[in-house]
Write a protein that holds these residues in place. Structure first.
Motif, PDB file in Angstrom:
ATOM      1  N   ASN A  33      -7.891   5.206   5.043  1.00  0.00           N
ATOM      2  CA  ASN A  33      -8.805   4.484   4.153  1.00  0.00           C
ATOM      3  C   ASN A  33     -10.210   5.046   4.235  1.00  0.00           C
ATOM      4  OD1 ASN A  33     -10.630   2.526   5.999  1.00  0.00           O
ATOM      5  ND2 ASN A  33      -8.584   2.745   6.915  1.00  0.00           N
TER       6      ASN A  33
ATOM      7  N   TYR B 276      -7.623   2.350   0.179  1.00  0.00           N
ATOM      8  CA  TYR B 276      -6.533   2.836   1.022  1.00  0.00           C
ATOM      9  C   TYR B 276      -5.686   3.852   0.259  1.00  0.00           C
ATOM     10  CZ  TYR B 276      -7.204  -0.302   4.987  1.00  0.00           C
ATOM     11  OH  TYR B 276      -7.710  -0.926   6.096  1.00  0.00           O
TER      12      TYR B 276
ATOM     13  N   ASN C 205      -1.884   4.145   6.438  1.00  0.00           N
ATOM     14  CA  ASN C 205      -3.000   3.271   6.052  1.00  0.00           C
ATOM     15  C   ASN C 205      -4.364   3.958   6.165  1.00  0.00           C
ATOM     16  OD1 ASN C 205      -1.055   1.189   5.706  1.00  0.00           O
ATOM     17  ND2 ASN C 205      -1.177   0.712   7.883  1.00  0.00           N
TER      18      ASN C 205
ATOM     19  N   LEU D  54      -9.028  -2.950  -0.869  1.00  0.00           N
ATOM     20  CA  LEU D  54      -8.907  -4.106   0.011  1.00  0.00           C
ATOM     21  C   LEU D  54     -10.299  -4.663   0.247  1.00  0.00           C
ATOM     22  CD1 LEU D  54      -6.109  -2.613   0.613  1.00  0.00           C
ATOM     23  CD2 LEU D  54      -6.198  -3.794   2.818  1.00  0.00           C
ATOM     24  N   ASP D  55     -10.380  -5.985   0.469  1.00  0.00           N
ATOM     25  CA  ASP D  55     -11.699  -6.592   0.641  1.00  0.00           C
ATOM     26  C   ASP D  55     -12.267  -6.393   2.042  1.00  0.00           C
ATOM     27  OD1 ASP D  55     -10.054  -8.317   2.036  1.00  0.00           O
ATOM     28  OD2 ASP D  55     -10.405 -10.045   0.735  1.00  0.00           O
TER      29      ASP D  55
ATOM     30  N   GLY E  72      -8.010  -7.695   6.019  1.00  0.00           N
ATOM     31  CA  GLY E  72      -8.265  -7.345   4.631  1.00  0.00           C
ATOM     32  C   GLY E  72      -7.068  -7.570   3.729  1.00  0.00           C
ATOM     33  N   LYS E  73      -7.332  -8.007   2.513  1.00  0.00           N
ATOM     34  CA  LYS E  73      -6.293  -8.277   1.523  1.00  0.00           C
ATOM     35  C   LYS E  73      -6.473  -7.355   0.310  1.00  0.00           C
ATOM     36  CE  LYS E  73      -4.864 -11.779   4.015  1.00  0.00           C
ATOM     37  NZ  LYS E  73      -3.617 -11.662   4.818  1.00  0.00           N
ATOM     38  N   ILE E  74      -5.357  -7.028  -0.326  1.00  0.00           N
ATOM     39  CA  ILE E  74      -5.412  -6.214  -1.541  1.00  0.00           C
ATOM     40  C   ILE E  74      -6.068  -6.996  -2.660  1.00  0.00           C
ATOM     41  CG2 ILE E  74      -4.024  -5.028  -3.278  1.00  0.00           C
ATOM     42  CD1 ILE E  74      -1.938  -4.505  -1.121  1.00  0.00           C
TER      43      ILE E  74
ATOM     44  N   ILE F 236       0.855  -1.189   0.000  1.00  0.00           N
ATOM     45  CA  ILE F 236       0.000   0.000   0.000  1.00  0.00           C
ATOM     46  C   ILE F 236       0.889   1.237   0.000  1.00  0.00           C
ATOM     47  CG2 ILE F 236      -1.786   1.286   1.215  1.00  0.00           C
ATOM     48  CD1 ILE F 236      -2.716  -1.295   2.476  1.00  0.00           C
TER      49      ILE F 236
ATOM     50  N   TRP G 223     -15.888  -3.055   0.743  1.00  0.00           N
ATOM     51  CA  TRP G 223     -14.480  -2.893   0.361  1.00  0.00           C
ATOM     52  C   TRP G 223     -13.973  -1.556   0.890  1.00  0.00           C
ATOM     53  CZ3 TRP G 223     -14.846  -4.367  -5.556  1.00  0.00           C
ATOM     54  CH2 TRP G 223     -15.009  -5.751  -5.671  1.00  0.00           C
TER      55      TRP G 223
ATOM     56  N   SER H 245     -11.041  -4.113   6.101  1.00  0.00           N
ATOM     57  CA  SER H 245     -10.010  -3.294   6.727  1.00  0.00           C
ATOM     58  C   SER H 245      -8.806  -4.164   7.084  1.00  0.00           C
ATOM     59  CB  SER H 245     -10.552  -2.623   7.985  1.00  0.00           C
ATOM     60  OG  SER H 245     -10.798  -3.576   9.005  1.00  0.00           O
ATOM     61  N   LEU H 246      -7.636  -3.548   7.155  1.00  0.00           N
ATOM     62  CA  LEU H 246      -6.428  -4.288   7.539  1.00  0.00           C
ATOM     63  C   LEU H 246      -6.589  -4.939   8.899  1.00  0.00           C
ATOM     64  CD1 LEU H 246      -3.608  -1.837   6.394  1.00  0.00           C
ATOM     65  CD2 LEU H 246      -3.975  -4.165   5.548  1.00  0.00           C
TER      66      LEU H 246
END
Length: 507
Positions: free
Chosen positions: A488, A156, A486, A129-130, A137-139, A121, A153, A132-133
């Motif tokens: 978002n 970020y 980060n 991202l699917d 969450g993943k890119i 990121i 989704w 939140s971190l």
């Protein structure tokens, strides 16, 4: 009977009744959301750190193009001081409208340290991202032209929430109305500031220089998060803010900690003790008269605060700490008091760069949040007086002379920013009633009415120079990491924001 209806509705809220207009706006968005997000991602891709002159200019230019594409008459409003980021201004005159509302957001962003952002990121290469971190969450790839977009989704990137989402939501709300062939009920003016993250140092110049153009009945401010409960909120005030830097000096050169430890003064320890003297174990500020000039809430405001959904347990669990400051007071109570925060401390190095030395100095950045009644410079002076009372010789000079070093056992350099005061609009104004009704019409949930936000904006300037009230209607998710790594925005919050501002333009 009618004369008592307004305060009652103000405190208890309005019956859920989402308007047909909101449904129309939602249908338009659903049919165009891929194109809308593409435009938003283009805005996010432009570096907009407040001190980056070139990036700020490019961001302003992009916003001008967004406005012109929507048929908005646009110009840049400059300050008296040369080289200051301009405000991007636009106006739409509506036939037979009797009120004028200015919609505000800012297009500049906080500084970034890319090394602190999560892997993959980058601050100005925004990604999806699917989740939140914090929730694993993943890119994921950016959605294609007709791909369905999951509203949960996250996007970020720097200023994704603070405050390019505000700029985008306001302009898209106006686009929705024009595309639907619906005329706003008020004259609309747009004002996008480019220096908010530097403390709006020259905003007063812009307001004063262009005050005839900026006449209105109300400023609606789009900045900050919705309530932590997820409910939309209408905020009637903000805290003020002033920053200070305290630098404590010791030896003229770094010293070997074995040869001189226990003998030479350690500035990091001195500064730590000085800072510790400013607050007790419950977080209450111990500085003399720190709370004395606070203007108390009205009965209407007290009743509104009592209705705010409690989120303390939710937030402690979310943030991962057991014991809160405040001696048992709630979050909503504490954000309505003056505060003293340590933004950062620096003295020599840590980690792999740590060395066995006694440093020459130690520095702390302080952030004072102000409530109605506090004056920025008066509040800062209270801190300076406290430092002096701890035995420090206080100077503003960066260079400390040998004479000063031999005369004073404790030396601190203290510098204070310009800062600005808090602002609060009366909750029972007729135009405030209209705002509440409009926001309520955009949701089936209760709307949170907050006398003051914990964050700060220089809204007192709009009253001082334009004699115009302000009301803040934020849209970002509360866990947006604004000002930090980060940052978002949750996509559903963008969609909700568009619907909210559609309703406000028809209030």
């Amino acid at each position: 009977m009618k004369r008592y209806l307004l305060p009652l509705l103000l405190i208890t809220g309005f019956a859920s009744a989402q308007s047909p207009l909101v449904e129309q706006a939602r249908n338009y968005r659903k049919a165009n959301e891929n194109a809308l997000l593409s435009e938003f991602m283009g805005l996010l891709s432009i570096p907009n750190v407040v001190y980056d002159t070139i990036g700020i200019q490019k961001t302003a230019t992009y916003i001008v193009k967004m406005m012109e594409a929507r048929g908005i008459k646009t110009q840049l409003l400059d300050a008296t001081t040369k080289g200051v980021p301009p405000a991007v201004y636009g106006e739409v005159n509506v036939p037979n409208a009797t009120k004028t509302v200015i919609f505000y957001a800012h297009y500049d962003g906080q500084p970034v340290n890319p090394n602190q952002w999560a892997e993959g990121i980058e601050p100005f290469k925004s990604v999806f991202l699917d989740a939140s971190l914090e929730k694993g969450g993943k890119i994921i790839p950016a959605p294609k032209a007709n791909e369905k977009i999951n509203p949960e989704w996250r996007i970020y990137g720097r200023s994704a929430s603070d405050d390019k989402a505000g700029v985008f939501s306001i302009l898209t709300a106006y686009e929705v109305l024009t595309k639907l062939g619906i005329q706003p009920s008020v004259n609309i003016k747009f004002f996008f500031e480019g220096e908010e993250e530097a403390g709006s140092t020259h905003l007063s110049e812009i307001l004063e220089k262009h005050k005839d153009k900026l006449k209105s009945d109300l400023w609606v401010i789009c900045d900050g998060p919705v309530h932590q409960s997820g409910k939309k909120q209408v905020v009637f005030g903000v805290r003020g803010d002033v920053n200070m830097e305290v630098k404590v000096y010791a030896s003229k050169r770094p010293l070997h900690s074995g040869h001189y430890g226990n003998w030479a003064p350690n500035p990091a320890m001195l500064l730590s003790k000085l800072l510790a003297s400013m607050k007790d174990d419950n977080g209450r500020v111990l500085i003399k008269d720190f709370y004395d000039d606070v203007v108390p809430f009205t009965e209407t405001e007290k009743k509104a605060i009592a209705k705010v959904p409690p989120v303390d347990e939710q937030m402690r669990n979310e943030l991962g700490f057991m014991r809160a400051e405040g001696g048992g007071k709630s979050l909503v109570e504490l954000i309505n008091l003056p505060s003293l925060n340590i933004n950062g401390i620096s003295s020599a190095n840590v980690g792999k760069m740590a060395a066995n030395v006694i440093p020459v100095s130690a520095t702390a950045a302080l952030d004072l949040r102000l409530v109605l009644g506090n004056d920025a410079q008066r509040q800062a002076q209270k801190v300076i007086d406290h430092i002096k009372a701890q035995g420090y010789y206080v100077t503003q000079n960066e260079s400390i002379t040998d004479e000063e070093r031999m005369k004073y056992p404790l030396i601190a350099r203290v510098t204070t920013g310009k800062g600005y005061n808090a602002q609060r609009t009366k909750m029972d104004l007729p135009i405030a009633q209209n705002v509440i009704k409009a926001v309520k019409s955009s949701t089936n949930e209760e709307v949170v009415l907050m006398p003051s936000l914990g964050g700060s904006l220089p809204l007192f300037l709009f009253e001082k120079y334009l004699a115009t009230p302000t009301i803040t209607v934020p849209i970002a998710n509360h866990d947006n990491n604004q000002h930090a790594e980060n940052e978002n925005i949750r996509i559903q919050n963008i969609w909700n924001g568009i619907e909210t501002y559609v309703a406000l333009m028809k209030m």
